[in-house]
Enzyme design. Structure first.
Site, mmCIF file in Angstrom:
data_model
loop_
_atom_site.group_PDB
_atom_site.id
_atom_site.type_symbol
_atom_site.label_atom_id
_atom_site.label_comp_id
_atom_site.label_asym_id
_atom_site.label_seq_id
_atom_site.Cartn_x
_atom_site.Cartn_y
_atom_site.Cartn_z
ATOM 1 N N HIS A 458 35.519 35.990 34.238
ATOM 2 C CA HIS A 458 35.530 37.214 35.033
ATOM 3 C C HIS A 458 35.363 36.892 36.524
ATOM 4 O O HIS A 458 36.159 37.334 37.362
ATOM 5 C CB HIS A 458 34.405 38.138 34.571
ATOM 6 C CG HIS A 458 34.258 39.379 35.387
ATOM 7 N ND1 HIS A 458 34.727 40.600 34.980
ATOM 8 C CD2 HIS A 458 33.686 39.583 36.612
ATOM 9 C CE1 HIS A 458 34.472 41.502 35.924
ATOM 10 N NE2 HIS A 458 33.826 40.910 36.919
ATOM 11 N N GLU A 459 34.327 36.120 36.843
ATOM 12 C CA GLU A 459 34.081 35.804 38.261
ATOM 13 C C GLU A 459 35.198 34.939 38.839
ATOM 14 O O GLU A 459 35.570 35.096 40.001
ATOM 15 C CB GLU A 459 32.723 35.123 38.423
ATOM 16 C CG GLU A 459 31.527 35.979 38.003
ATOM 17 C CD GLU A 459 31.427 37.312 38.727
ATOM 18 O OE1 GLU A 459 32.034 37.474 39.802
ATOM 19 O OE2 GLU A 459 30.746 38.214 38.204
ATOM 20 N N HIS A 462 37.937 37.059 40.178
ATOM 21 C CA HIS A 462 37.771 37.521 41.565
ATOM 22 C C HIS A 462 38.184 36.419 42.541
ATOM 23 O O HIS A 462 38.834 36.684 43.557
ATOM 24 C CB HIS A 462 36.305 37.891 41.829
ATOM 25 C CG HIS A 462 35.862 39.155 41.170
ATOM 26 N ND1 HIS A 462 36.525 40.352 41.292
ATOM 27 C CD2 HIS A 462 34.781 39.422 40.373
ATOM 28 C CE1 HIS A 462 35.888 41.303 40.614
ATOM 29 N NE2 HIS A 462 34.825 40.756 40.046
ATOM 30 N N HIS A 465 41.876 36.177 42.715
ATOM 31 C CA HIS A 465 42.375 37.323 43.488
ATOM 32 C C HIS A 465 42.323 36.991 44.979
ATOM 33 O O HIS A 465 43.287 37.245 45.725
ATOM 34 C CB HIS A 465 41.519 38.555 43.168
ATOM 35 C CG HIS A 465 42.142 39.863 43.564
ATOM 36 N ND1 HIS A 465 41.633 41.083 43.170
ATOM 37 C CD2 HIS A 465 43.221 40.154 44.326
ATOM 38 C CE1 HIS A 465 42.380 42.064 43.668
ATOM 39 N NE2 HIS A 465 43.339 41.522 44.385
ATOM 40 N N GLU A 487 37.141 45.642 40.104
ATOM 41 C CA GLU A 487 36.785 44.908 38.888
ATOM 42 C C GLU A 487 37.951 44.780 37.904
ATOM 43 O O GLU A 487 37.919 43.934 37.007
ATOM 44 C CB GLU A 487 35.601 45.582 38.183
ATOM 45 C CG GLU A 487 34.310 45.604 38.979
ATOM 46 C CD GLU A 487 33.753 44.227 39.273
ATOM 47 O OE1 GLU A 487 34.031 43.289 38.501
ATOM 48 O OE2 GLU A 487 33.050 44.081 40.287
ATOM 49 N N TYR A 600 32.800 50.104 37.127
ATOM 50 C CA TYR A 600 32.926 49.095 36.081
ATOM 51 C C TYR A 600 33.614 49.668 34.846
ATOM 52 O O TYR A 600 34.425 48.995 34.203
ATOM 53 C CB TYR A 600 31.545 48.539 35.704
ATOM 54 C CG TYR A 600 31.027 47.522 36.671
ATOM 55 C CD1 TYR A 600 31.481 46.205 36.632
ATOM 56 C CD2 TYR A 600 30.087 47.868 37.637
ATOM 57 C CE1 TYR A 600 31.008 45.261 37.534
ATOM 58 C CE2 TYR A 600 29.610 46.928 38.537
ATOM 59 C CZ TYR A 600 30.077 45.628 38.482
ATOM 60 O OH TYR A 600 29.615 44.695 39.378
#
Length: 666
Positions: A458-459, A462, A465, A487, A600
């Site tokens: 998940h992190e 980011h 991105h 998110e 979220y």
């Protein structure tokens, strides 16, 4: 073609406390001087006002991000304090800048002239003008001065709250008996003092105790201790909520939430509350059934451990019995699964997924060439290769293990955004993952539990991105999108951690090189994905509805009573006679997610829609991956997220996939 030398050097991380202070002071003095010059422009044009301010902001944003990043990662308290202070200086400067009537006049003059410019430049002009309007520049001078005072007070509260959270060093001493059930490799990492073991509130300490300690009182003490670990923050949040309400009223908004949401995808508190309450109705049915199941398990466990009957399901019971249910009925053993995910090889395989999907290359920098802030850090030069030659995209850092004074959760930090400089040259982004996974021991590497694999992915989403975004202006780069969309790209990537083929591809047993996770274990993991999903999402709803309740109030609210009451009412879990103050460590509420925690859940709707539509049939489809990269990630916030979504999906997004994923009826 082989990988070349990057066209941009990485940042250096050697500043002293004095240098951090002086660099911020110089930076802000230069910025103020430029603003003075721009505000005196006699014939305001896009070039002389908006582009000049935009070019300066491009450069400044990265420098500010780096100076304020030290507070999260430095081992030197003086450095952290100086970085924290530098952030206060910058926030005060931002407030002063946002309230400058002379700047607003020249920006507004350009806005009203409707210049013929490219779409991203037009968006920058519109956002700059709207910023001033939303800061009350159309209001009388007395009101503006009052606003400025309140905003500085609020900013200082937020900085202090996060400083307290970052500097938190609380712990509980437990005996070996009290830690019965907690894996030995976890307890062995606790400091031992006079025959007792020191459990800090860092996740690698706390979560295993909550999940494995057989003694319910141990779990209760750990939970309550963690909730109440930063008591000085409780008053700071209460003051902040009141200040936000006062500021919103001065600006002409009914509530702080109404002010915040005007500039988000959701647009209004009413729309958010409808979304959250509808979801709550659907999830409560599932949550109540899950509680019943867990209470049966609790009764068996109490009996087996010769403990008295306890017919209530307490909040500190959740992680323990959730884990027990997964082990007993789904045969999901976190410890056994973690043996297949040693950190180093798992990272390499995760990066390999992005190499296929987005045509990226990750080249780790080693030895004397490394420019890092701590020996634990990893540094990568990142390239893309979808045109036959390597093209640099930016720098990526990983800082993955806990240490004193370090940021205590898992997050991605944009250290320097990408943009096009005033000479038309591309400046590349720098981004970092800061996490807190257990450190390797003398006998074992760091092993990631499946939920940690999901968190890491998940992190990393980011970070990717940030890296693959290409915008003219730093303001729109990477994750600088609407807060209730930010998110979605990372949540979408979590699905790869639940697909059988991809999960197998990520795995490699730490003692048996080349041995991947068994198919039957994969099947059990996948089957368990939404076990207690009702309760998990009701917990998220507790946070989201608490946030909205605070920020649709006038600030005169009993925060403690609201926090505790809503937990029992919404999350369906009891807390005995304990009063907890978990909002004192709910960093989102003082870190940009005020009136925004709903995001979220809101963005999960988009994440599910994208994955089911584009990737479910073939998760490693490079053609779809590149289309997604260039349609959703590349534009960053330079266009409306809804427009990007509609272009990718070929239609309006909907919640069909999201509700199907959760197993609730639409």
């Amino acid at each position: 073609m082989g990988i070349k030398t990057p066209p941009q050097a990485p940042p250096t991380w050697t500043l002293t406390p004095e240098q951090i202070t002086s660099e911020m002071e110089i930076l802000l003095a230069d910025a103020k001087k430029l603003q003075d010059e721009v505000s005196a422009t006699q014939d305001p044009t896009f070039e002389s006002v908006i582009k000049t301010l935009g070019d300066a902001s491009n450069v400044r944003d990265g420098l500010v991000n780096q100076l304020t990043f030290y507070q999260h990662i430095s081992t030197d308290k003086d450095v952290r304090d100086s970085s924290n202070k530098a952030e206060e200086f910058y926030r005060d400067f931002e407030i002063e800048s946002s309230m400058r009537e002379d700047l607003f006049k020249v920006v507004n003059a350009v806005y009203n002239s409707k210049p013929d410019i490219d779409p991203e430049s037009k968006r920058l002009l519109e956002k700059m003008n709207l910023d001033f309007v939303r800061n009350g520049l159309a209001l009388p001078i007395e009101t503006r001065e009052e606003l400025k005072v309140l905003q500085k007070k609020l900013s200082n509260l937020e900085v202090q709250y996060n400083k307290n959270l970052g500097e938190e060093t609380g712990f509980i001493m437990f005996t070996a008996d009290e830690l019965d059930g907690v894996p030995e490799d976890i307890v062995s990492q606790f400091a031992e003092v006079d025959g007792k073991y020191k459990m800090t509130y860092k996740y690698p300490d706390l979560f295993p105790v909550m999940k494995y300690a057989k003694n319910p009182d141990t779990r209760r003490r750990a939970f309550v201790g963690d909730q109440n670990k930063v008591m000085e923050n409780t008053e700071l949040l209460m003051k902040a909520v009141k200040l936000r309400a006062d500021i919103a009223h001065l600006l002409g908004y009914k509530t702080h939430a109404a002010y915040v949401l005007e500039d988000r995808m959701a647009k209004s508190p009413e729309k958010v509350m409808t979304f959250l309450n509808d979801l709550r109705t659907k999830l409560s049915i599932a949550g109540k059934a899950e509680i019943t199941k867990l209470l049966e398990l609790k009764a068996e466990d109490q009996k087996a451990l010769s403990l008295p009957e306890d017919p209530t399901f307490n909040v500190w019971d959740y992680r323990y019995f959730d884990r027990l249910l997964l082990e007993k009925e789904y045969e999901v053993d976190d410890q056994k699964i973690s043996e297949y995910f040693p950190m180093q090889s798992t990272i390499e395989k995760m990066l390999g997924i992005f190499e296929v999907l987005f045509k990226l290359k990750f080249e780790e920098v080693t030895g004397a060439d490394r420019a890092v802030w701590h020996e634990d850090c990893k540094q990568f030069a990142v390239w893309k290769n979808d045109t036959g030659s390597d093209e640099f995209v930016g720098w990526l850092y990983f800082d993955l293990h806990p240490r004193e004074g370090k940021y205590g959760h898992a997050a991605n930090f944009n250290l320097s955004p990408g943009y096009v400089d005033k000479d038309g040259k591309r400046v590349y982004p720098v981004t970092a993952l800061v996490c807190n996974f257990s450190k390797p021991t003398a006998t074992k590497p760091s092993l990631l539990k499946h939920d940690e694999v999901v968190t890491f992915f998940h992190e990393l989403g980011h970070g990717i991105h940030d890296l693959v975004s290409v915008t003219k202006y730093a303001r729109f780069h990477g994750t600088n999108v609407a807060r209730d969309f930010v998110e979605a790209p990372s949540q979408m990537l979590e699905y790869w951690c639940w697909q059988p083929e991809e999960l197998k591809g990520l795995s490699s047993h730490y003692t048996e090189e080349g041995k991947t996770i068994d198919d039957d274990l994969i099947a059990k993991i996948v089957k368990s994905k939404h076990v207690n999903g009702g309760l998990f999402n009701l917990r998220q709803l507790h946070f989201a509805l608490f946030d909205m309740t605070l920020h649709t109030s006038d600030g005169n609210i009993d925060v403690t009573k609201t926090w505790n009451g809503m937990r029992e009412d919404i999350a369906l879990m009891q807390q005995g006679n304990e009063t907890t103050y978990g909002y004192g460590s709910f960093g989102h509420l003082m870190g940009g997610y005020d009136s925004g925690y709903y995001g979220y859940l809101w963005s999960q709707v988009f994440a599910a829609d994208i994955f089911y539509t584009e990737f479910l049939a073939d998760p490693m489809n490079t053609t779809n991956g590149l289309r997604y990269r260039d349609t959703i990630l590349k534009p960053g916030g330079s266009r409306e997220a809804l427009d990007s979504l509609k272009e990718l999906l070929g239609r309006e997004p909907n919640n069909v996939a999201f509700l199907s994923e959760l197993g609730v009826e639409n």
